[in-house]
Scaffold this active site. Structure first.
Site, mmCIF file in Angstrom:
data_model
loop_
_atom_site.group_PDB
_atom_site.id
_atom_site.type_symbol
_atom_site.label_atom_id
_atom_site.label_comp_id
_atom_site.label_asym_id
_atom_site.label_seq_id
_atom_site.Cartn_x
_atom_site.Cartn_y
_atom_site.Cartn_z
ATOM 1 N N GLY A 93 -43.678 -38.170 15.187
ATOM 2 C CA GLY A 93 -44.749 -37.908 14.239
ATOM 3 C C GLY A 93 -45.985 -37.211 14.800
ATOM 4 O O GLY A 93 -46.665 -36.485 14.089
ATOM 5 N N GLU A 98 -51.046 -40.646 19.084
ATOM 6 C CA GLU A 98 -50.189 -41.057 17.960
ATOM 7 C C GLU A 98 -50.607 -40.326 16.691
ATOM 8 O O GLU A 98 -51.756 -39.911 16.549
ATOM 9 C CB GLU A 98 -50.347 -42.559 17.709
ATOM 10 C CG GLU A 98 -49.281 -43.428 18.317
ATOM 11 C CD GLU A 98 -47.928 -43.351 17.608
ATOM 12 O OE1 GLU A 98 -47.651 -42.348 16.919
ATOM 13 O OE2 GLU A 98 -47.157 -44.300 17.769
ATOM 14 N N ASP A 99 -49.678 -40.235 15.749
ATOM 15 C CA ASP A 99 -50.061 -39.752 14.420
ATOM 16 C C ASP A 99 -50.712 -40.874 13.625
ATOM 17 O O ASP A 99 -51.694 -40.645 12.922
ATOM 18 C CB ASP A 99 -48.859 -39.164 13.670
ATOM 19 C CG ASP A 99 -47.684 -40.114 13.567
ATOM 20 O OD1 ASP A 99 -47.642 -41.115 14.310
ATOM 21 O OD2 ASP A 99 -46.791 -39.862 12.740
ATOM 22 N N ASP A 153 -50.429 -48.287 12.447
ATOM 23 C CA ASP A 153 -50.314 -49.003 11.173
ATOM 24 C C ASP A 153 -50.367 -50.517 11.460
ATOM 25 O O ASP A 153 -51.461 -51.076 11.564
ATOM 26 C CB ASP A 153 -49.015 -48.546 10.496
ATOM 27 C CG ASP A 153 -48.860 -49.068 9.075
ATOM 28 O OD1 ASP A 153 -49.772 -49.730 8.570
ATOM 29 O OD2 ASP A 153 -47.798 -48.825 8.470
ATOM 30 N N THR A 154 -49.228 -51.173 11.628
ATOM 31 C CA THR A 154 -49.286 -52.596 11.989
ATOM 32 C C THR A 154 -49.885 -52.773 13.383
ATOM 33 O O THR A 154 -50.461 -53.809 13.686
ATOM 34 C CB THR A 154 -47.884 -53.244 11.980
ATOM 35 O OG1 THR A 154 -47.101 -52.670 13.020
ATOM 36 C CG2 THR A 154 -47.202 -53.081 10.628
ATOM 37 N N GLY A 155 -49.687 -51.777 14.249
ATOM 38 C CA GLY A 155 -50.213 -51.831 15.611
ATOM 39 C C GLY A 155 -49.190 -52.254 16.650
ATOM 40 O O GLY A 155 -49.458 -52.193 17.843
ATOM 41 N N THR A 181 -46.341 -50.858 17.624
ATOM 42 C CA THR A 181 -45.882 -49.777 18.503
ATOM 43 C C THR A 181 -46.911 -49.513 19.594
ATOM 44 O O THR A 181 -46.584 -49.430 20.784
ATOM 45 C CB THR A 181 -45.653 -48.484 17.684
ATOM 46 O OG1 THR A 181 -44.723 -48.768 16.647
ATOM 47 C CG2 THR A 181 -45.149 -47.353 18.555
ATOM 48 N N LYS A 192 -54.945 -46.728 10.363
ATOM 49 C CA LYS A 192 -54.705 -47.373 9.066
ATOM 50 C C LYS A 192 -54.799 -48.878 9.244
ATOM 51 O O LYS A 192 -54.044 -49.459 10.025
ATOM 52 C CB LYS A 192 -53.326 -46.956 8.553
ATOM 53 C CG LYS A 192 -53.026 -47.423 7.149
ATOM 54 C CD LYS A 192 -51.698 -46.824 6.686
ATOM 55 C CE LYS A 192 -51.017 -47.725 5.707
ATOM 56 N NZ LYS A 192 -49.616 -47.325 5.490
ATOM 57 N N PHE A 211 -48.970 -44.597 1.699
ATOM 58 C CA PHE A 211 -47.885 -44.002 2.482
ATOM 59 C C PHE A 211 -48.178 -42.518 2.585
ATOM 60 O O PHE A 211 -48.209 -41.806 1.586
ATOM 61 C CB PHE A 211 -46.535 -44.239 1.798
ATOM 62 C CG PHE A 211 -45.378 -44.002 2.718
ATOM 63 C CD1 PHE A 211 -44.692 -45.065 3.285
ATOM 64 C CD2 PHE A 211 -44.988 -42.703 3.050
ATOM 65 C CE1 PHE A 211 -43.633 -44.833 4.162
ATOM 66 C CE2 PHE A 211 -43.937 -42.475 3.936
ATOM 67 C CZ PHE A 211 -43.252 -43.545 4.480
ATOM 68 N N ASP A 240 -43.650 -38.247 8.265
ATOM 69 C CA ASP A 240 -42.480 -38.049 7.408
ATOM 70 C C ASP A 240 -42.265 -39.178 6.412
ATOM 71 O O ASP A 240 -42.825 -40.272 6.538
ATOM 72 C CB ASP A 240 -41.221 -37.959 8.274
ATOM 73 C CG ASP A 240 -40.787 -39.326 8.810
ATOM 74 O OD1 ASP A 240 -41.655 -40.055 9.351
ATOM 75 O OD2 ASP A 240 -39.611 -39.675 8.670
ATOM 76 N N ARG A 266 -42.499 -33.331 7.265
ATOM 77 C CA ARG A 266 -43.251 -33.227 8.527
ATOM 78 C C ARG A 266 -43.939 -31.873 8.639
ATOM 79 O O ARG A 266 -44.975 -31.742 9.278
ATOM 80 C CB ARG A 266 -42.321 -33.412 9.733
ATOM 81 C CG ARG A 266 -41.782 -34.821 9.921
ATOM 82 C CD ARG A 266 -41.182 -34.958 11.320
ATOM 83 N NE ARG A 266 -40.283 -36.082 11.452
ATOM 84 C CZ ARG A 266 -40.659 -37.330 11.766
ATOM 85 N NH1 ARG A 266 -41.933 -37.607 11.943
ATOM 86 N NH2 ARG A 266 -39.770 -38.288 11.892
HETATM 87 C C1 PRP Z 1 -44.531 -44.315 13.178
HETATM 88 C C2 PRP Z 1 -45.743 -43.780 13.911
HETATM 89 C C3 PRP Z 1 -45.987 -44.793 14.969
HETATM 90 C C4 PRP Z 1 -45.543 -46.073 14.319
HETATM 91 C C5 PRP Z 1 -46.755 -46.816 13.815
HETATM 92 O O1 PRP Z 1 -43.394 -43.939 13.865
HETATM 93 O O2 PRP Z 1 -45.495 -42.510 14.444
HETATM 94 O O3 PRP Z 1 -45.235 -44.546 16.140
HETATM 95 O O4 PRP Z 1 -44.692 -45.733 13.211
HETATM 96 O O5 PRP Z 1 -46.372 -48.006 13.194
HETATM 97 P P1 PRP Z 1 -46.863 -49.436 13.660
HETATM 98 O O6 PRP Z 1 -48.318 -49.345 13.977
HETATM 99 O O7 PRP Z 1 -46.618 -50.268 12.415
HETATM 100 O O8 PRP Z 1 -46.022 -49.868 14.807
HETATM 101 P P2 PRP Z 1 -41.936 -43.893 13.208
HETATM 102 O O9 PRP Z 1 -41.154 -45.069 13.659
HETATM 103 O O10 PRP Z 1 -42.044 -43.678 11.732
HETATM 104 O O11 PRP Z 1 -41.281 -42.660 13.936
HETATM 105 P P3 PRP Z 1 -41.632 -41.084 13.875
HETATM 106 O O12 PRP Z 1 -42.943 -40.899 14.612
HETATM 107 O O13 PRP Z 1 -40.496 -40.456 14.593
HETATM 108 O O14 PRP Z 1 -41.749 -40.681 12.422
#
Ligand code: PRP
Length: 176
Positions: free
Chosen positions: A45, A100-101, A104-106, A108, A132, A153, A160, A166
């Site tokens: 992303g 990162e793009d 969200d939940t944090g 990752t 977010k 969303f 994506d 994308r």
């Molecule tokens: C998305 C985004 C982050 C992650 C954030 O990746 O790029 O890596 O989710 O979510 P979190 O804060 O809830 O963990 P995704 O798995 O959609 O993969 P992509 O980047 O290949 O689209």
């Protein structure tokens, strides 16, 4: 092409202007020291944001890429804790900025910070285009961010929905 079920949140000019501001802020934070800086792009992303961000910066950087394993059918966000592609440069003793793009939940980003921290860098910081907060489950410092959102969303500019959208040059919110 955007679909009729989405509306534009950030147009290309707004994104470009914010990315230039972020590049300047990162230069300000790291440029004076002249110490090694590694920017790590989280695939997929962040790839468009990353490409624009590094070109808005003056500070010399090393670049690398990491890819988290995709969610399986039964997989929760908390379980998304391994790489399908790791970085290849050494980060020991260097400053690291994870790009990162979206955070969200944090989960990752918390995982990435923990893994890179263990490799003894000089520092680890985070730059996310979208900060977010509505579904955040992990307490995280986001050192640099482009836009703060509560919910929604979003797609485009690298983000994506089932791998679509994308390539859009603006950021859109999908309507429910
Ligand atoms: C998305 C985004 C982050 C992650 C954030 O990746 O790029 O890596 O989710 O979510 P979190 O804060 O809830 O963990 P995704 O798995 O959609 O993969 P992509 O980047 O290949 O689209």
């Amino acid at each position: 092409m955007p679909s009729e079920h989405m509306h534009c949140l950030f147009d290309p000019q707004t994104i470009a202007s914010r990315v230039r501001e972020l590049g300047a802020a990162i230069d300000q934070a790291y440029g004076q020291a002249g110490e090694p800086l590694v920017l790590i792009c989280v695939l997929k992303g962040a790839f468009i944001f990353f490409a624009d961000l590094i070109r808005s910066m003056q500070t010399p950087v090393e670049l690398d890429f990491v890819r988290m394993a995709s969610y399986g059918q039964q997989t929760t966000r908390q379980e998304k804790v391994h790489f399908s592609k790791d970085i290849e440069v050494s980060i020991q003793g260097k400053h690291v900025l994870i790009v990162e793009d979206i955070v969200d939940t944090g989960h990752t980003m918390a995982y990435l910070k923990k893994v890179f921290d263990a490799r003894r860098p000089a520092s680890v910081a985070v730059c996310s285009l979208i900060h977010k907060i509505g579904r955040r489950e992990v307490d995280l410092d986001i050192d640099f961010y482009g836009f703060r959102l509560d919910k929604g969303f979003i797609v485009g500019y690298g983000l994506d929905c089932a791998e679509a959208y994308r390539q859009l040059d603006a950021i859109y919110e999908l309507e429910e």
